[in-house]
Write a protein that holds these residues in place. Sequence first.
Motif, short mmCIF file in Angstrom:
data_model
loop_
_atom_site.label_atom_id
_atom_site.label_comp_id
_atom_site.label_asym_id
_atom_site.label_seq_id
_atom_site.Cartn_x
_atom_site.Cartn_y
_atom_site.Cartn_z
N PRO A 116 -13.10 37.45 -8.03
CA PRO A 116 -13.02 37.22 -6.89
C PRO A 116 -12.36 35.91 -6.64
CG PRO A 116 -15.16 37.95 -6.95
CD PRO A 116 -14.83 37.78 -8.51
N LEU A 117 -11.19 36.03 -5.76
CA LEU A 117 -10.35 34.51 -5.84
C LEU A 117 -11.19 33.48 -4.96
CD1 LEU A 117 -7.12 35.92 -4.14
CD2 LEU A 117 -7.76 35.42 -6.49
N GLY A 118 -12.22 33.81 -4.13
CA GLY A 118 -12.94 32.62 -3.57
C GLY A 118 -13.86 32.07 -4.38
N ALA A 119 -14.36 32.85 -5.53
CA ALA A 119 -15.47 32.44 -6.28
C ALA A 119 -14.89 31.66 -7.55
CB ALA A 119 -16.42 33.28 -6.60
N ILE A 120 -13.63 31.80 -8.04
CA ILE A 120 -12.99 31.19 -9.37
C ILE A 120 -13.28 29.88 -9.30
CG2 ILE A 120 -11.13 30.85 -10.54
CD1 ILE A 120 -9.90 33.62 -9.55
N VAL A 121 -13.12 29.03 -8.52
CA VAL A 121 -13.08 27.54 -8.54
C VAL A 121 -14.40 27.08 -8.42
CG1 VAL A 121 -12.33 25.39 -7.85
CG2 VAL A 121 -10.70 26.93 -8.01
N PRO A 122 -15.03 27.57 -7.14
CA PRO A 122 -16.57 27.06 -6.98
C PRO A 122 -17.70 27.66 -7.86
CG PRO A 122 -15.77 28.29 -5.31
CD PRO A 122 -14.59 28.27 -6.02
N GLN A 123 -17.40 28.61 -8.41
CA GLN A 123 -18.62 29.46 -8.96
C GLN A 123 -18.40 29.51 -10.66
OE1 GLN A 123 -20.52 32.76 -6.75
NE2 GLN A 123 -19.42 32.23 -5.07
N VAL A 124 -17.16 29.48 -10.77
CA VAL A 124 -16.89 29.92 -12.32
C VAL A 124 -16.40 28.64 -13.20
CG1 VAL A 124 -15.71 31.13 -13.82
CG2 VAL A 124 -16.29 32.13 -11.74
N LEU A 125 -15.08 28.28 -12.68
CA LEU A 125 -14.48 26.72 -13.39
C LEU A 125 -15.31 25.67 -13.42
CD1 LEU A 125 -10.67 27.41 -12.57
CD2 LEU A 125 -12.17 28.51 -14.18
N VAL A 126 -15.81 25.35 -12.13
CA VAL A 126 -16.42 24.11 -11.84
C VAL A 126 -17.66 24.19 -12.55
CG1 VAL A 126 -17.34 22.03 -10.09
CG2 VAL A 126 -14.91 23.19 -9.89
N PRO A 127 -18.52 25.00 -12.12
CA PRO A 127 -19.94 25.11 -12.79
C PRO A 127 -20.04 24.98 -14.42
CG PRO A 127 -19.93 26.59 -10.94
CD PRO A 127 -18.54 25.92 -11.13
N ASN A 128 -19.06 25.70 -15.03
CA ASN A 128 -18.99 25.88 -16.35
C ASN A 128 -18.69 24.59 -17.18
OD1 ASN A 128 -19.81 28.62 -17.50
ND2 ASN A 128 -18.62 29.16 -15.87
N PHE A 129 -17.60 23.85 -16.27
CA PHE A 129 -17.15 22.82 -16.82
C PHE A 129 -18.29 21.80 -16.72
CE2 PHE A 129 -15.09 18.50 -16.25
CZ PHE A 129 -14.20 18.52 -17.01
N GLY A 130 -18.99 21.43 -15.59
CA GLY A 130 -19.85 20.54 -15.20
C GLY A 130 -21.27 20.83 -16.37
N ASN A 131 -21.60 22.21 -16.45
CA ASN A 131 -22.46 22.46 -17.36
C ASN A 131 -22.37 22.03 -18.85
OD1 ASN A 131 -23.98 23.56 -15.38
ND2 ASN A 131 -23.48 25.57 -15.75
N THR A 132 -21.18 22.31 -19.25
CA THR A 132 -20.88 21.88 -20.72
C THR A 132 -21.09 20.28 -20.74
OG1 THR A 132 -19.53 23.80 -20.99
CG2 THR A 132 -19.10 21.95 -22.44
N LEU A 133 -20.31 19.64 -19.71
CA LEU A 133 -20.34 18.26 -19.70
C LEU A 133 -21.63 17.68 -19.53
CD1 LEU A 133 -17.32 16.99 -17.51
CD2 LEU A 133 -17.50 17.34 -19.96
N GLY A 134 -22.52 18.37 -19.05
CA GLY A 134 -24.11 17.87 -18.67
C GLY A 134 -24.83 17.72 -20.12
N SER A 135 -24.28 18.61 -20.98
CA SER A 135 -25.10 18.55 -22.48
C SER A 135 -24.09 17.68 -23.37
CB SER A 135 -25.17 20.18 -23.00
OG SER A 135 -23.86 20.32 -23.00
N VAL A 136 -23.17 17.40 -23.15
CA VAL A 136 -22.46 16.60 -24.29
C VAL A 136 -21.91 15.14 -23.81
CG1 VAL A 136 -21.79 18.69 -25.58
CG2 VAL A 136 -20.45 17.52 -23.99
N ALA A 137 -21.63 15.18 -22.49
CA ALA A 137 -20.85 14.13 -22.12
C ALA A 137 -21.72 12.48 -22.15
CB ALA A 137 -20.71 14.00 -20.57
N LEU A 138 -23.28 12.61 -22.13
CA LEU A 138 -24.06 11.59 -22.28
C LEU A 138 -24.12 11.30 -23.83
CD1 LEU A 138 -26.90 12.35 -19.51
CD2 LEU A 138 -25.19 10.48 -19.53
N LEU A 139 -24.20 12.44 -24.48
CA LEU A 139 -24.42 12.16 -25.91
C LEU A 139 -23.27 11.47 -26.55
CD1 LEU A 139 -26.18 15.37 -27.25
CD2 LEU A 139 -27.18 13.27 -26.39
N ILE A 140 -21.96 12.09 -26.14
CA ILE A 140 -20.85 11.29 -26.63
C ILE A 140 -20.46 9.97 -26.43
CG2 ILE A 140 -18.30 11.62 -26.83
CD1 ILE A 140 -18.54 14.59 -26.38
#
Length: 462
Positions: free
Chosen positions: A55-79
């Motif tokens: 769904p066009l309305g869900a791509i950025v707020p529900q897919v792209l941004v959350p997955n980007f943030g979830n990945t950073l949450g696990s590695v950004a602090l460690l790096i």
Amino acid sequence: MTLDGWSQTLGAGALLGIAAGAVALLLILVMVLRVHAFLALIVVSLLTALATGLPLGAIVPQVLVPNFGNTLGSVALLIGLGAILGRLIESSGGARAAADLMVRLFGEKRAAFALGLTSLLLGFPIFFDAGLIIMLPIIFAVARRIGGQNLLLFGFSGIAAFSVMHVFLPPHPGPVAATEFFGANLGVVLLIGLVIAFPTWYISGYLWARFINKRFPMIVPELFGALDEDQPKNPAKAGTVIAVLLLPLVLIFLNTGLVSLASVGIVDGKATWVQALALIGTSPVALLLTVLVAMVVLGAARGETGSALEKVVERTLGPVASVILITGAGGMFGGVLRASGIGDALAGVLSNLGLPVILAAYLIAVMLRVAQGSATVALVTTAGLIAPAVIGGGFNTIQTAAITLAAAAGSVCASHVNDSGFWLVGRLVGMDVKTTLKTWTVQQTIESVVGFTLVLAIYLIF
């Protein structure tokens, strides 16, 4: 329209075709057109989401941004914290001292083997990314100490060891989750994992490192800053560096141990003292405390305090920003593939092949890993699919544990551009995409095949 009210209408063939096209486009952008990997991953993620009908309305707020943030949450602090720790060790002269000690103890010819064995031991309680960040300063220092273009020999000997332990040994989350799905005995899974860990690392880690080091000679990257020839007059001693590096390992092991004890009822997991110690032992907090200690202990070796240490930290964070952003974008791309239903469609096709259970567990995990990138998703999805066949199949305790580890072996196969770990390793070691594919992707595949072969042998014998 949100993802909650959306269902995928494309067939498995179309979805897999889109996934293959997305990977091909990403490789063309990065390797041929020389588009920066961060930008290329965002573009391909967006196009893939559109092509799969999200769904066009869900791509950025529900897919792209959350997955980007979830990945950073696990590695950004460690790096970030790991890079600061590495820079403090380097600038204090401690990395050189520790490297000199290791070479004196084991000799230049056995240094890579010793690094790998050390990483195997440390990798038992420590998760892959945390262990990698903690050991990189020593790996880089030994590679510099021995000289030449030997980065991959020492780097892959250590990195592969952490990967093997993370894939096959409880209490790491993958094998623990699969054990619960299959109703396997955790102690037997641990025992078999210990049996196969060393030969799997020796073949896929140490021997592979020696092989690729001759074909891809590389120098140590300046992740922790350039080599400082102006070493302090009173450099930190090797024992001090080792003590600093052991601090986060002890704290993280404390967390792992308490969580394990709480799971079997030996300690009360809700007790305040247990939760407090477990908090201190989480990877980001353990690394934060270690950095603060290192700033006092190692900064003093160089006579640095206050604003001088602040400048050291500032100079360190710039070079790792690219690593963090690219890793997050890699997680975003994998998240798009998962949200689009590609993994579910593939799983549905593979579950009807009628293969022996242990072979089906391995192959389904391999295909899911290649299709959507996440080892955890590949393993958990595989376990959910074939758990009824395992539980009702009349397998003995050892066979059930072997099936569990077969699925774990499949989940690590062929790490490539849809896996955030691919970008993490490649950027930390300073490799371009082509070299990472030829070295890391192949290493993960060898690790998967060797691990499965050993598990299959145990399954057939018992």
